[in-house]
Design a protein around this motif. Structure first.
Motif, PDB file in Angstrom:
ATOM      1  N   UNK A  41      68.894 -82.657 -65.005  1.00 52.84           N
ATOM      2  CA  UNK A  41      68.888 -84.000 -65.578  1.00 52.84           C
ATOM      3  C   UNK A  41      67.696 -84.846 -65.143  1.00 52.84           C
ATOM      4  N   UNK A  42      67.150 -84.560 -63.970  1.00 52.73           N
ATOM      5  CA  UNK A  42      66.008 -85.329 -63.499  1.00 52.73           C
ATOM      6  C   UNK A  42      66.295 -86.803 -63.281  1.00 52.73           C
ATOM      7  N   UNK A  43      67.542 -87.170 -63.200  1.00 51.06           N
ATOM      8  CA  UNK A  43      67.930 -88.577 -63.044  1.00 51.06           C
ATOM      9  C   UNK A  43      68.090 -88.917 -61.561  1.00 51.06           C
ATOM     10  N   UNK A  44      68.035 -90.206 -61.211  1.00 55.30           N
ATOM     11  CA  UNK A  44      68.333 -90.594 -59.825  1.00 55.30           C
ATOM     12  C   UNK A  44      69.721 -90.102 -59.423  1.00 55.30           C
ATOM     13  N   UNK A  45      69.781 -89.463 -58.265  1.00 60.02           N
ATOM     14  CA  UNK A  45      71.037 -88.856 -57.824  1.00 60.02           C
ATOM     15  C   UNK A  45      71.366 -89.358 -56.417  1.00 60.02           C
ATOM     16  N   UNK A  46      72.515 -89.993 -56.293  1.00 58.53           N
ATOM     17  CA  UNK A  46      72.976 -90.563 -55.026  1.00 58.53           C
ATOM     18  C   UNK A  46      74.328 -89.950 -54.689  1.00 58.53           C
ATOM     19  N   UNK A  47      74.640 -89.900 -53.401  1.00 59.31           N
ATOM     20  CA  UNK A  47      75.971 -89.429 -53.007  1.00 59.31           C
ATOM     21  C   UNK A  47      76.615 -90.437 -52.067  1.00 59.31           C
ATOM     22  N   UNK A  48      77.903 -90.670 -52.285  1.00 59.15           N
ATOM     23  CA  UNK A  48      78.712 -91.459 -51.367  1.00 59.15           C
ATOM     24  C   UNK A  48      79.689 -90.504 -50.702  1.00 59.15           C
ATOM     25  N   UNK A  49      79.589 -90.392 -49.398  1.00 59.05           N
ATOM     26  CA  UNK A  49      80.453 -89.509 -48.619  1.00 59.05           C
ATOM     27  C   UNK A  49      81.559 -90.339 -48.002  1.00 59.05           C
ATOM     28  N   UNK A  50      82.769 -90.168 -48.502  1.00 59.00           N
ATOM     29  CA  UNK A  50      83.929 -90.829 -47.909  1.00 59.00           C
ATOM     30  C   UNK A  50      84.534 -89.873 -46.892  1.00 59.00           C
ATOM     31  N   UNK A  51      84.168 -90.070 -45.637  1.00 58.13           N
ATOM     32  CA  UNK A  51      84.627 -89.190 -44.553  1.00 58.13           C
ATOM     33  C   UNK A  51      84.287 -87.741 -44.850  1.00 58.13           C
ATOM     34  N   UNK A  52      83.076 -87.506 -45.340  1.00 57.50           N
ATOM     35  CA  UNK A  52      82.690 -86.172 -45.757  1.00 57.50           C
ATOM     36  C   UNK A  52      82.547 -85.184 -44.612  1.00 57.50           C
ATOM     37  N   UNK A  53      82.937 -83.945 -44.896  1.00 55.14           N
ATOM     38  CA  UNK A  53      82.705 -82.819 -43.986  1.00 55.14           C
ATOM     39  C   UNK A  53      81.679 -81.928 -44.687  1.00 55.14           C
ATOM     40  N   UNK A  54      80.498 -81.819 -44.095  1.00 53.04           N
ATOM     41  CA  UNK A  54      79.415 -81.146 -44.819  1.00 53.04           C
ATOM     42  C   UNK A  54      78.513 -80.390 -43.868  1.00 53.04           C
ATOM     43  N   UNK A  55      77.851 -79.370 -44.425  1.00 52.34           N
ATOM     44  CA  UNK A  55      76.835 -78.630 -43.699  1.00 52.34           C
ATOM     45  C   UNK A  55      75.480 -79.275 -43.957  1.00 52.34           C
ATOM     46  N   UNK A  56      74.441 -78.714 -43.348  1.00 56.33           N
ATOM     47  CA  UNK A  56      73.072 -79.139 -43.643  1.00 56.33           C
ATOM     48  C   UNK A  56      72.633 -78.382 -44.885  1.00 56.33           C
ATOM     49  N   UNK A  57      72.729 -79.044 -46.032  1.00 59.98           N
ATOM     50  CA  UNK A  57      72.545 -78.387 -47.327  1.00 59.98           C
ATOM     51  C   UNK A  57      71.220 -78.748 -47.970  1.00 59.98           C
ATOM     52  N   UNK A  58      70.692 -77.823 -48.776  1.00 60.42           N
ATOM     53  CA  UNK A  58      69.475 -78.116 -49.531  1.00 60.42           C
ATOM     54  C   UNK A  58      69.686 -79.276 -50.491  1.00 60.42           C
ATOM     55  N   UNK A  59      70.922 -79.508 -50.895  1.00 62.90           N
ATOM     56  CA  UNK A  59      71.220 -80.619 -51.786  1.00 62.90           C
ATOM     57  C   UNK A  59      70.848 -81.976 -51.192  1.00 62.90           C
ATOM     58  N   UNK A  60      70.792 -82.054 -49.874  1.00 62.42           N
ATOM     59  CA  UNK A  60      70.408 -83.312 -49.232  1.00 62.42           C
ATOM     60  C   UNK A  60      68.970 -83.688 -49.572  1.00 62.42           C
ATOM     61  N   UNK A  61      68.148 -82.686 -49.847  1.00 61.66           N
ATOM     62  CA  UNK A  61      66.724 -82.948 -50.129  1.00 61.66           C
ATOM     63  C   UNK A  61      66.514 -83.666 -51.455  1.00 61.66           C
ATOM     64  N   UNK A  62      67.447 -83.518 -52.399  1.00 60.70           N
ATOM     65  CA  UNK A  62      67.233 -84.080 -53.741  1.00 60.70           C
ATOM     66  C   UNK A  62      67.930 -85.427 -53.927  1.00 60.70           C
ATOM     67  N   UNK A  63      68.664 -85.873 -52.904  1.00 62.10           N
ATOM     68  CA  UNK A  63      69.372 -87.152 -53.028  1.00 62.10           C
ATOM     69  C   UNK A  63      68.421 -88.312 -52.791  1.00 62.10           C
TER      70      UNK A  63
END
Length: 335
Positions: A204-226
């Protein structure tokens, strides 16, 4: 006798853990009949926007925590989504995805063990046999681990991105419009969203944001595009700490990890939610417990709505402004 029962349950959980990647790998291999570019009919379920139709300034995709069983939401989750829809009349909110299936198939549908999950779901609704009903959470937790596993995570993320993309298109999202997209994840839903993020960004190439509500997450490549990651956490919620401890990429000594690069870039905004628990009574979605005159659910809605207003404003201004300095919420974020 008790030893036999406990042993049987542990053996069943071990088998379930070993088999947890099968659905994602089977989808990738085409075992379920659908192609990679053609979602299964179940994945094109009627995604129902929350609230009245509107000319959108942004789209929000909600990915629930590991208690999720299908498209329907629990009452407290629906309260959150309805509250956001009321606070943000020009935001399209999608909240009926099943994040713990790359085919978007709920546990109560067309599965060999659907009869078992229906029974567990009934126990959960009736608040009976909580330890047995918790098998729903364990089953979905294994899917979170699959999404966080470098061997399977890309496959899982590809499938989940396809489901999210399908839901956005069905809700009227116009590719190439640049309308901002925000993924709101609760607990394990954050990891699922991060696995899908690189594919969504590429599509989509659109601005992409994430809201983590008490998120449990690894160190993901997805963090690079947020553009940014907003992490909300209560002071008496210990569950997000498991992610910080168990995934080495979250450790500070891993200087070049995706997580630490996110922090160093100033794109991480941490929001203290006060004395809130991860789930159940006193949780972020509890409408019956008050904090400074407002229920926990009202505060959570207010905080997330403030973040989303900031995302929409930046989108209307033409994009994400560079972020620098310490990772703290700013007045512009409305937190």
């Amino acid at each position: 006798m008790i030893g036999v029962v406990v042993g049987t349950v542990l053996a069943a959980l071990l088998v379930s853990l070993l088999l947890s990647p099968v659905e994602a790998l089977g989808w990738w291999a085409g075992w379920y009949g659908e192609g990679l570019e053609q979602p299964h009919e179940a994945s094109t379920a009627p995604y129902t926007p929350i609230g009245p139709r509107k000319q959108p300034r942004q789209y929000v995709v909600y990915l629930d925590g590991i208690a999720k069983v299908g498209a329907a939401n629990y009452d407290d989750v629906q309260g959150l989504l309805d509250g956001l829809a009321a606070a943000l009349p020009r935001t399209v909110i999608l909240g009926d995805l099943m994040p713990y299936s790359v085919r978007n198939v709920g546990l109560l549908e067309e599965r060999a063990l659907s009869w078992f999950w229906q029974r567990m779901f009934q126990f959960k609704l009736e608040r009976r046999h909580p330890l047995i009903a918790f098998t729903i959470n364990i089953r979905n937790l294994f899917q979170v681990l699959v999404a966080a596993d470098p061997r399977y995570g890309r496959v899982y993320g590809r499938g989940e991105a396809q489901i999210i993309l399908t839901s956005l298109l069905r809700a009227g999202y116009a590719p190439g419009s640049g309308v901002p997209i925000t993924i709101v994840g609760y607990s394990g839903g954050v990891q699922i969203g991060l696995a899908a993020a690189p594919f969504l960004k590429r599509a989509l190439g659109a601005p992409l944001t994430m809201v983590s509500l008490a998120g449990v997450m690894a160190s993901e490549a997805g963090l690079d595009v947020l553009d940014r990651l907003y992490h909300l956490e209560g002071s008496i919620d210990h569950v997000p700490g498991y992610g910080r401890a168990l995934f080495p990429g979250r450790w500070r000594v891993m200087r070049r990890s995706h997580w630490n690069r996110l922090k160093d870039s100033g794109r991480l905004v941490e929001v203290a939610m006060g004395p809130m628990r991860h789930n159940g009574a006193g949780s972020y979605l509890d409408a019956g417990v008050l904090l400074n005159g407002r229920s926990h659910q009202e505060r959570t809605i207010s905080v997330i709505a403030g973040i989303l207003r900031g995302v929409a404003t930046r989108g209307a201004e033409g994009g994400e402004a560079p972020v620098s300095g310490p990772s703290r919420p700013s007045p512009r974020d409305g937190v």
